[in-house]
Write a protein that holds these residues in place. Structure first.
Motif, PDB file in Angstrom:
ATOM      1  N   GLY A 271       4.100   9.175  -8.610  1.00 51.76           N
ATOM      2  CA  GLY A 271       3.192  10.374  -8.990  1.00 51.76           C
ATOM      3  C   GLY A 271       4.023  11.530  -9.737  1.00 51.76           C
ATOM      4  N   TRP A 272       5.202  11.438  -9.650  1.00 48.09           N
ATOM      5  CA  TRP A 272       5.788  12.923 -10.326  1.00 48.09           C
ATOM      6  C   TRP A 272       6.093  12.756 -11.730  1.00 48.09           C
ATOM      7  CZ3 TRP A 272       7.070  16.944  -7.254  1.00 48.09           C
ATOM      8  CH2 TRP A 272       7.286  16.853  -5.717  1.00 48.09           C
ATOM      9  N   GLU A 273       5.707  13.661 -12.396  1.00 47.24           N
ATOM     10  CA  GLU A 273       5.988  13.915 -13.913  1.00 47.24           C
ATOM     11  C   GLU A 273       7.568  14.064 -13.892  1.00 47.24           C
ATOM     12  OE1 GLU A 273       3.942  13.524 -16.477  1.00 47.24           O
ATOM     13  OE2 GLU A 273       2.426  13.113 -15.140  1.00 47.24           O
TER      14      GLU A 273
ATOM     15  N   PRO B 211       0.773  -1.217  -0.085  1.00 43.19           N
ATOM     16  CA  PRO B 211       0.017   0.011   0.025  1.00 43.19           C
ATOM     17  C   PRO B 211       0.813   1.071  -0.030  1.00 43.19           C
ATOM     18  CG  PRO B 211      -0.873  -1.435   1.589  1.00 43.19           C
ATOM     19  CD  PRO B 211       0.594  -2.138   1.188  1.00 43.19           C
ATOM     20  N   ARG B 212       2.116   1.489   0.390  1.00 46.16           N
ATOM     21  CA  ARG B 212       3.218   2.579   0.543  1.00 46.16           C
ATOM     22  C   ARG B 212       3.471   3.003  -0.832  1.00 46.16           C
ATOM     23  NH1 ARG B 212       6.352  -0.157   5.441  1.00 46.16           N
ATOM     24  NH2 ARG B 212       6.189  -1.714   3.899  1.00 46.16           N
ATOM     25  N   ARG B 213       3.203   1.909  -1.925  1.00 43.38           N
ATOM     26  CA  ARG B 213       3.571   2.633  -3.246  1.00 43.38           C
ATOM     27  C   ARG B 213       2.701   3.737  -3.830  1.00 43.38           C
ATOM     28  NH1 ARG B 213       0.156  -1.870  -4.176  1.00 43.38           N
ATOM     29  NH2 ARG B 213      -1.046  -1.875  -6.223  1.00 43.38           N
ATOM     30  N   PHE B 214       1.765   4.054  -2.900  1.00 47.64           N
ATOM     31  CA  PHE B 214       1.022   5.373  -3.105  1.00 47.64           C
ATOM     32  C   PHE B 214       0.905   6.167  -2.066  1.00 47.64           C
ATOM     33  CE2 PHE B 214      -1.130   1.884  -5.823  1.00 47.64           C
ATOM     34  CZ  PHE B 214      -0.835   2.358  -6.914  1.00 47.64           C
ATOM     35  N   GLY B 215       1.413   7.371  -2.243  1.00 46.80           N
ATOM     36  CA  GLY B 215       1.090   8.645  -1.157  1.00 46.80           C
ATOM     37  C   GLY B 215      -0.213   9.051  -1.036  1.00 46.80           C
ATOM     38  N   PRO B 216      -0.436  10.099  -0.419  1.00 45.71           N
ATOM     39  CA  PRO B 216      -1.432  10.805  -0.172  1.00 45.71           C
ATOM     40  C   PRO B 216      -1.976  11.520  -1.469  1.00 45.71           C
ATOM     41  CG  PRO B 216      -0.123  11.272   1.814  1.00 45.71           C
ATOM     42  CD  PRO B 216       0.603  10.628   0.665  1.00 45.71           C
ATOM     43  N   TRP B 217      -1.181  11.812  -2.430  1.00 46.01           N
ATOM     44  CA  TRP B 217      -1.526  12.364  -3.670  1.00 46.01           C
ATOM     45  C   TRP B 217      -2.679  11.247  -4.456  1.00 46.01           C
ATOM     46  CZ3 TRP B 217      -0.122   8.899  -7.752  1.00 46.01           C
ATOM     47  CH2 TRP B 217       0.945   8.007  -7.270  1.00 46.01           C
ATOM     48  N   ALA B 218      -2.573   9.930  -4.193  1.00 43.31           N
ATOM     49  CA  ALA B 218      -3.293   9.261  -4.815  1.00 43.31           C
ATOM     50  C   ALA B 218      -4.799   9.038  -3.874  1.00 43.31           C
ATOM     51  CB  ALA B 218      -2.932   7.850  -4.744  1.00 43.31           C
ATOM     52  N   THR B 219      -5.477   9.794  -4.211  1.00 45.11           N
ATOM     53  CA  THR B 219      -6.638  10.046  -3.695  1.00 45.11           C
ATOM     54  C   THR B 219      -7.645   9.107  -4.355  1.00 45.11           C
ATOM     55  OG1 THR B 219      -7.579  11.977  -5.252  1.00 45.11           O
ATOM     56  CG2 THR B 219      -6.382  12.547  -3.048  1.00 45.11           C
TER      57      THR B 219
ATOM     58  N   GLY C 159      -5.252  10.847 -14.981  1.00 46.24           N
ATOM     59  CA  GLY C 159      -4.819  11.322 -13.806  1.00 46.24           C
ATOM     60  C   GLY C 159      -3.398  11.914 -13.764  1.00 46.24           C
ATOM     61  N   ARG C 160      -3.005  12.316 -14.776  1.00 43.62           N
ATOM     62  CA  ARG C 160      -1.589  12.806 -14.962  1.00 43.62           C
ATOM     63  C   ARG C 160      -1.468  14.355 -14.247  1.00 43.62           C
ATOM     64  NH1 ARG C 160       1.784   9.942 -18.585  1.00 43.62           N
ATOM     65  NH2 ARG C 160       3.230  11.459 -18.068  1.00 43.62           N
ATOM     66  N   ARG C 161      -0.008  14.659 -13.908  1.00 46.79           N
ATOM     67  CA  ARG C 161       0.380  15.798 -13.667  1.00 46.79           C
ATOM     68  C   ARG C 161      -0.254  16.174 -12.150  1.00 46.79           C
ATOM     69  NH1 ARG C 161       2.346  19.003 -17.693  1.00 46.79           N
ATOM     70  NH2 ARG C 161       1.776  21.094 -16.482  1.00 46.79           N
ATOM     71  N   MET C 162      -0.083  14.920 -11.431  1.00 44.99           N
ATOM     72  CA  MET C 162      -0.369  14.973 -10.219  1.00 44.99           C
ATOM     73  C   MET C 162       0.427  15.462  -9.003  1.00 44.99           C
ATOM     74  SD  MET C 162      -3.619  14.195  -9.164  1.00 44.99           S
ATOM     75  CE  MET C 162      -3.377  13.860  -7.505  1.00 44.99           C
ATOM     76  N   ARG C 163       1.635  15.368  -9.683  1.00 48.98           N
ATOM     77  CA  ARG C 163       3.182  15.812  -8.735  1.00 48.98           C
ATOM     78  C   ARG C 163       4.187  16.572  -9.787  1.00 48.98           C
ATOM     79  NH1 ARG C 163       4.894  11.623  -4.067  1.00 48.98           N
ATOM     80  NH2 ARG C 163       5.131  13.333  -3.111  1.00 48.98           N
ATOM     81  N   THR C 164       3.890  17.775  -9.631  1.00 45.78           N
ATOM     82  CA  THR C 164       5.104  18.616 -10.699  1.00 45.78           C
ATOM     83  C   THR C 164       5.804  19.275  -9.869  1.00 45.78           C
ATOM     84  OG1 THR C 164       3.328  20.140 -11.070  1.00 45.78           O
ATOM     85  CG2 THR C 164       3.204  18.454 -12.558  1.00 45.78           C
ATOM     86  N   THR C 165       6.757  20.016 -10.657  1.00 45.58           N
ATOM     87  CA  THR C 165       7.533  21.214 -10.111  1.00 45.58           C
ATOM     88  C   THR C 165       7.426  22.437 -10.922  1.00 45.58           C
ATOM     89  OG1 THR C 165       9.603  20.834 -11.501  1.00 45.58           O
ATOM     90  CG2 THR C 165       9.204  19.278  -9.553  1.00 45.58           C
ATOM     91  N   PRO C 166       8.094  23.448 -10.401  1.00 43.65           N
ATOM     92  CA  PRO C 166       8.081  24.616 -11.381  1.00 43.65           C
ATOM     93  C   PRO C 166       8.710  24.473 -12.721  1.00 43.65           C
ATOM     94  CG  PRO C 166       8.378  25.152  -8.881  1.00 43.65           C
ATOM     95  CD  PRO C 166       8.647  23.611  -9.191  1.00 43.65           C
ATOM     96  N   LEU C 167       9.438  23.467 -12.607  1.00 39.68           N
ATOM     97  CA  LEU C 167      10.113  23.012 -14.060  1.00 39.68           C
ATOM     98  C   LEU C 167       9.253  22.249 -15.087  1.00 39.68           C
ATOM     99  CD1 LEU C 167      14.073  22.436 -13.475  1.00 39.68           C
ATOM    100  CD2 LEU C 167      12.921  24.630 -14.398  1.00 39.68           C
TER     101      LEU C 167
END
Length: 807
Positions: free
Chosen positions: A439-441, A379-387, A415-423
């Motif tokens: 979850g990160w792009e 279950p820990r392969r998903f974090g809180p971002w996986a609503t 469900g893409r672009r759940m975790r992104t950075t300014p870059l």
């Protein structure tokens, strides 16, 4: 009813019954199962109950094989036999070349687990299944052990055996609350409280109602799923034996025999989620309203494949909920950030796999780890971002592609672009093709033209030359990459270094400003964690590990913190992003953007850590390299990420700066013999079997897993980790492919790909110890062909590490 228990299972479907039974088999008999209604009153009762050996990874094949063996044993129990149609056989149809290619890979994966599939042509498909028309088929994957089972009888049989071993099963006993205590949980029910050391959420489509009682939300969403039961078919009666099962990735249906008719299920594109706005408390042994119109577009294709269906009527329509997770694999293991809390849920194919899931969960709980590495289920392969909302998007996508397996480098769009950075938009504008890592792009590669596309497959693809150019940039000049999501935790407090040193099997850096690689072991003595640790100050360390390990490592460290609160953990993954500067001109580039720091080889050597300024932004710079070239990891606060990036791009232009992505990193790390966590580093093997001897110090007084490691060492290795060269450039080897000596499986590949700097097709994996010496030749089963491979020294590029130490 007991008032205390070692473990309480909440939910009486296949997951709960299997977990209860297997806990008793592993030695825990002081266990209980609580069911709010009757056993199997959730999804289990209306399951199509297909039982197949097919799995995309070896862990899934292994747990399914366990299920089949267990179900066969239960069916043959003279005291309580159950209905199990074992070994009817199953056809997984293929109508496109990539289906065949994928099946050949999965055959290799299964071979390593002792499972034999067969690839047959279209004519043989029609011979084995008289009700199908083979037009348009290229063939099929044949599973000789495919079958189906009675869901209610199966669960009752497991519960019966668990009771005989000492477990208690209480029906009509809803759990009304869960209270966490210092040593476990209080389980509240209308019949009284139970003090339990462990709780298991086996709540099926109600798993988040149970989760809410402990303050967590699991990434599980339900989909409506329909199947039809037909009237009797003359063709079945004439066949003389049970017809095989069918699954079709093109026409989105499956079919199996039910009495003298068929059970036909559909994965229609116009599909629906279920229960997202809440579930009626009275929904038990219940179904959703029939909606046959929704499957008409699919049904038209099914009629062409099985014309017999146009000649019979529909006896019954079943439309009930089935649970999905974001990647389609179940959640079996520890619930993140909760002590002694477990789950076995999201069992989309629960009946066919449930015996194996309960088996592995019980091993995890009783022994610390299972016989197989279970990360694909964790279950820990998903974090809180996986609503749940995110999960619903992925569930729809997965439902619409039920039998269309993922291909290498394929990252589907829902469900893409759940975790992104300014870059992220900057890299997209530069041509980045993104994949998803926890979850990160993250950029996989940079497209040479806006209309460039990759044809996904198990062979080398159009990205081969693109990656070669990115590697060339890093080798000859200087490259820039964003590595977002890399797991970072600040560990601080008096004695923090000594505390952490007591948890790893090697030695941590002793001097401030130094970096080291370390490993932690499971209770079984096998490899559990890989981390890069930088000693930033006497009482402050920076922990770095794979992006996927974010919750896994945080849980592991948190569970071992001193009780006095003297040491703290601060996750930094959402605060900072890594920029990697790599290549022979990296030192010159860093000196130009950070002139107040001495970047010479003497002042800033390999494995050094410094706080530096890049322009006006303070960053942590680590002289480490996953590419094997001179490199720095710049840990940059996200607020200053764009500024640092722009300074590097501007200053790097005269030096020939180029961008590189994850696929280039993968190529370069294979050439250096560097490992990937949960690919080459798994809980099935100890550090000696994993060729990590130099990171083990048995002279340390103690560390977790040491006693088990010593016992394993005395027994000798079962496998050895090796690097090898594939003596064929037609296709890379993939994780799970079997390594062979004639007809005998002698190992399994864990990683593979093309090494562009050395011009070799490289693989890694675990083999029998007698075959681990350099120069040994055996074969790899790659896409249906036995290809010679040769064991080589793990570092194929710059074995003296002169380039990453360069002045």
């Amino acid at each position: 009813m007991r008032t205390t228990a070692r473990a309480v299972v909440i939910g009486g479907g296949i997951g709960g019954c299997s977990a209860l039974y297997h806990l008793t088999q592993e030695g825990w008999t002081d266990v209980m199962l609580l069911e709010r209604d009757e056993l199997t009153s959730g999804t289990t009762w209306h399951s199509a109950a297909q039982v197949t050996n097919f799995g995309a990874v070896q862990t899934m094949v292994g747990l399914k094989s366990h299920s089949i063996a267990l179900y066969k044993e239960l069916a043959e129990d003279p005291d309580y036999p159950i209905n199990y149609h074992h070994a009817d056989g199953g056809l997984r149809l293929a109508s496109e070349p990539w289906h065949i290619e994928g099946y050949r890979h999965f055959m290799s994966v299964a071979r390593g687990m002792g499972v034999e599939f067969e690839l047959i042509d279209a004519e043989e498909c029609a011979r084995r299944h008289p009700l199908i028309v083979p037009g348009g088929l290229l063939g099929a994957l044949w599973d000789p052990l495919d079958g189906d089972i009675d869901p209610a009888q199966l669960c009752q049989a497991l519960a019966r055996r668990a009771r005989k071993a000492g477990a208690e099963v209480h029906r009509h006993t809803p759990v009304t609350g869960l209270t966490e205590t210092a040593d476990g949980w209080i389980v509240h029910t209308p019949k009284g409280d139970i003090h339990a050391e462990h709780v298991i959420n086996a709540g099926g489509y109600r798993c988040n109602e149970v989760g809410a009682m402990m303050g967590v939300q699991l990434p599980v969403a339900s989909m409506e799923h329909q199947y039809f039961l037909t009237e009797p078919l003359a063709g079945i009666e004439a066949f003389g034996r049970r017809v095989p099962l069918i699954r079709c990735p093109t026409d989105d249906f499956y079919a199996r025999q039910e009495k003298q008719g068929l059970l036909v299920g559909f994965y229609e594109q116009d599909c629906r989620t279920w229960g997202l706005d809440g579930i009626d408390p009275g929904f038990t042994m219940a179904l959703s309203p029939d909606d046959p119109d929704r499957v008409l577009p699919v049904l038209e294709n099914v009629f062409e494949r099985m014309p017999c269906l146009t000649e019979t009527g529909i006896h019954t329509i079943i439309n009930g909920p089935i649970t999905y997770t974001p990647d389609g694999l179940p959640l079996v293991g520890r619930i993140p950030r909760r002590r002694n809390a477990w789950c076995i849920t999201g069992l989309r194919a629960g009946l066919g796999e449930g015996g194996g899931h309960g088996w592995l969960l019980a091993q995890m709980m009783v022994h610390g780890e299972a016989v197989y590495d279970t990360w694909c289920l964790d279950p820990r392969r998903f974090g809180p971002w996986a609503t749940v909302e995110f999960t619903a998007l992925k569930a729809v996508e997965d439902y619409q592609n039920e039998f269309r397996f993922h291909r290498p480098h394929e990252h589907r769009p829902a469900g893409r672009r759940m975790r992104t950075t300014p870059l992220t938009p900057v890299l997209a504008a530069a041509g980045a093709e993104f994949g998803v890592v926890n979850g990160w792009e993250r950029a996989l590669y940079y497209k040479p033209a806006p209309d460039f596309t990759e044809t996904h497959g198990f062979g080398f693809t159009e990205t081969h030359d693109v990656v070669a150019r990115e590697v060339e940039t890093v080798r000859d000049r200087v490259g820039l990459a964003e590595v977002n999501g890399f797991n970072r935790i600040e560990i601080a407090g008096p004695g923090a270094r000594d505390w952490l040193d007591g948890l790893v099997c090697g030695r941590l850096p002793k001097r401030t400003g130094r970096v080291g690689l370390c490993y932690a072991l499971a209770e079984t003595g096998c490899v559990k964690i890989e981390a890069t640790v930088a000693l930033m100050a006497e009482d402050r360390l920076l922990w770095g590990s794979a992006a996927a390990a974010e919750l896994h490592d945080l849980d592991w460290l948190t569970e071992r913190l001193p009780a006095d609160g003297s040491i703290t953990l601060r996750p930094l993954v959402d605060e900072m992003t890594i920029l990697v500067v790599a290549g022979p001109k990296a030192r010159a580039l860093m000196a130009s953007v950070s002139p107040r720091t001495d970047w010479s080889a003497e002042a800033f050597p390999w494995l050094a850590a410094r706080r530096v300024f890049v322009g006006p932004v303070e960053v942590i710079a680590l002289a480490v390299s996953f590419s094997g070239e001179l490199a720095w990891e710049l840990h940059v606060p996200n607020a200053g990420l764009l500024r640092v990036h722009d300074l590097l791009v501007e200053a790097g232009a005269p030096l020939g700066l180029g961008r590189f992505g994850n696929l280039a990193v993968e190529s370069m790390r294979l050439e250096k013999g560097y490992r990937h966590w949960k690919a080459d580093l798994i809980t099935e093997f100890d550090p000696f079997e994993s060729a990590l001897e130099r990171f083990v110090d048995l002279g340390k007084p103690d560390f977790p897993g040491k006693a088990a490691l010593l016992a394993r060492q005395a027994q000798g290795p079962r496998r050895r980790f090796v690097s090898f060269v594939v003596e064929d450039g037609a296709a890379p080897i993939h994780a799970g492919d079997s390594l062979m000596q004639g007809d005998r499986v002698v190992g399994t590949a864990s990683s593979g790909g093309w090494g562009h700097r050395v011009g070799e097709n490289i693989g890694m994996g675990f083999v029998e110890p007698a075959l681990a010496a350099e120069g040994t030749v055996f074969e790899a089963l790659i896409l249906g062909r036995l290809v010679p491979v040769r064991v080589v020294a793990p570092c194929r590029y710059d074995p003296g590490n002169t380039r990453l130490r360069a002045g």
